[in-house]
Enzyme design. Structure first.
Site, short mmCIF file in Angstrom:
data_model
loop_
_atom_site.label_atom_id
_atom_site.label_comp_id
_atom_site.label_asym_id
_atom_site.label_seq_id
_atom_site.Cartn_x
_atom_site.Cartn_y
_atom_site.Cartn_z
N THR A 26 0.85 -1.19 0.00
CA THR A 26 0.00 0.00 0.00
C THR A 26 0.89 1.25 0.00
O THR A 26 2.11 1.15 0.08
CB THR A 26 -0.92 0.00 1.23
OG1 THR A 26 -0.11 -0.10 2.41
CG2 THR A 26 -1.90 -1.16 1.19
N TYR A 27 0.26 2.42 -0.06
CA TYR A 27 1.00 3.69 -0.17
C TYR A 27 2.01 3.84 0.95
O TYR A 27 1.69 3.63 2.12
CB TYR A 27 0.00 4.85 -0.15
CG TYR A 27 0.61 6.17 -0.56
CD1 TYR A 27 1.14 6.34 -1.83
CD2 TYR A 27 0.66 7.24 0.34
CE1 TYR A 27 1.70 7.55 -2.22
CE2 TYR A 27 1.21 8.46 -0.04
CZ TYR A 27 1.73 8.61 -1.32
OH TYR A 27 2.29 9.81 -1.69
N MET A 28 3.28 4.16 0.57
CA MET A 28 4.36 4.10 1.56
C MET A 28 4.73 5.45 2.19
O MET A 28 5.49 5.48 3.16
CB MET A 28 5.62 3.46 0.96
CG MET A 28 6.27 4.22 -0.16
SD MET A 28 5.33 4.08 -1.70
CE MET A 28 5.98 5.45 -2.61
N THR A 30 3.53 7.40 4.46
CA THR A 30 2.58 7.58 5.56
C THR A 30 3.24 7.16 6.86
O THR A 30 4.13 6.33 6.86
CB THR A 30 1.31 6.74 5.33
OG1 THR A 30 0.47 6.83 6.47
CG2 THR A 30 1.64 5.27 5.11
N HIS A 74 -3.72 7.94 4.92
CA HIS A 74 -3.56 6.59 4.36
C HIS A 74 -3.41 5.61 5.51
O HIS A 74 -3.08 5.99 6.62
CB HIS A 74 -2.31 6.54 3.47
CG HIS A 74 -2.32 7.55 2.37
ND1 HIS A 74 -2.95 7.33 1.18
CD2 HIS A 74 -1.78 8.79 2.30
CE1 HIS A 74 -2.80 8.39 0.40
NE2 HIS A 74 -2.10 9.30 1.06
#
Length: 219
Positions: A26-28, A30, A74
């Protein structure tokens, strides 16, 4: 910087065995520690199937952030699918990509597992040296149940020595005697990792800006 490049590649997607490109994480950028309920449920099912019921806590584990002003738009960095194990994609990733994916995958699975259990142990060893009776003492702990270490591995560093299981009156023999003298040392110089940790503690920067900050300092 290199870590963020590899993380971006894992996030954007890489061609796997079937030729399809698939995003692995997933989006890193964060610092959130919140995880989607569906991902937690999948992780718990995977742990039961792979390791057994005793490795899953009764209730899902929920974490809260310790960082002030954390940006939590996120969710936490995690694998997009827990069943895509590091071993399964090892041949499709470079060595660096696989190391990073393995770290993220293991940490995510471990965070939903039961704690390890230790016995705090003190061992007294009787010895005779040149006609003198001596007693040596070892303080440490013995691993009783490995819990989440089943996935991340038992740490070999820490404040407490990890002692092997021993029984009373068991004969022991010295392998090596190492006398050590300790001096007071100045604080160690910063590494990239310890500097990032300090930035986080002082609430300076964001996950997306740590790499540029450190690069600017180095330049």
């Amino acid at each position: 910087q290199r870590t963020m490049v590899f993380a971006q590649q894992l996030y954007e997607g890489l061609p796997l065995g079937d030729g399809k490109s698939e995003g692995l994480i997933t989006y890193m950028r964060t610092d959130s520690v919140q995880v989607a309920a569906t991902a937690v449920s999948e992780a718990r099912s995977y742990i039961v199937e792979t390791h057994g019921k005793e490795f899953v806590p009764e209730k899902p584990r929920v974490f809260t952030t310790k960082t002030k002003a954390a940006q939590e738009a996120h969710e936490a960095i995690r694998p997009t699918d827990v069943r895509i194990t590091p071993e399964r994609v090892a041949k499709d990733l470079s060595d660096e990509q696989n190391k990073l994916y393995r770290l993220i995958w293991r940490r995510f699975v471990a965070c939903q597992m039961t704690p390890a259990q230790w016995d705090s142990t003190a061992i007294f060893i009787d010895a005779e040296v040149d006609g003198q009776d001596l007693v040596f003492k070892a303080n440490g702990r013995t691993l009783v149940f490995d819990g989440f270490y089943k996935v991340v591995g038992v740490p070999n560093r820490g404040d407490d020595a990890i002692l092997p299981p021993l029984s009373e009156a068991q004969p022991l023999a010295p392998i090596d005697i190492t006398p050590k003298q300790h001096f007071t040392n100045p604080p160690p110089r910063y590494t990239e990792a310890s500097l990032q940790k300090k930035l986080e503690q002082e609430a300076i920067g964001r996950p997306s800006t740590y790499a540029p900050i450190i690069q600017t300092i180095q330049d």
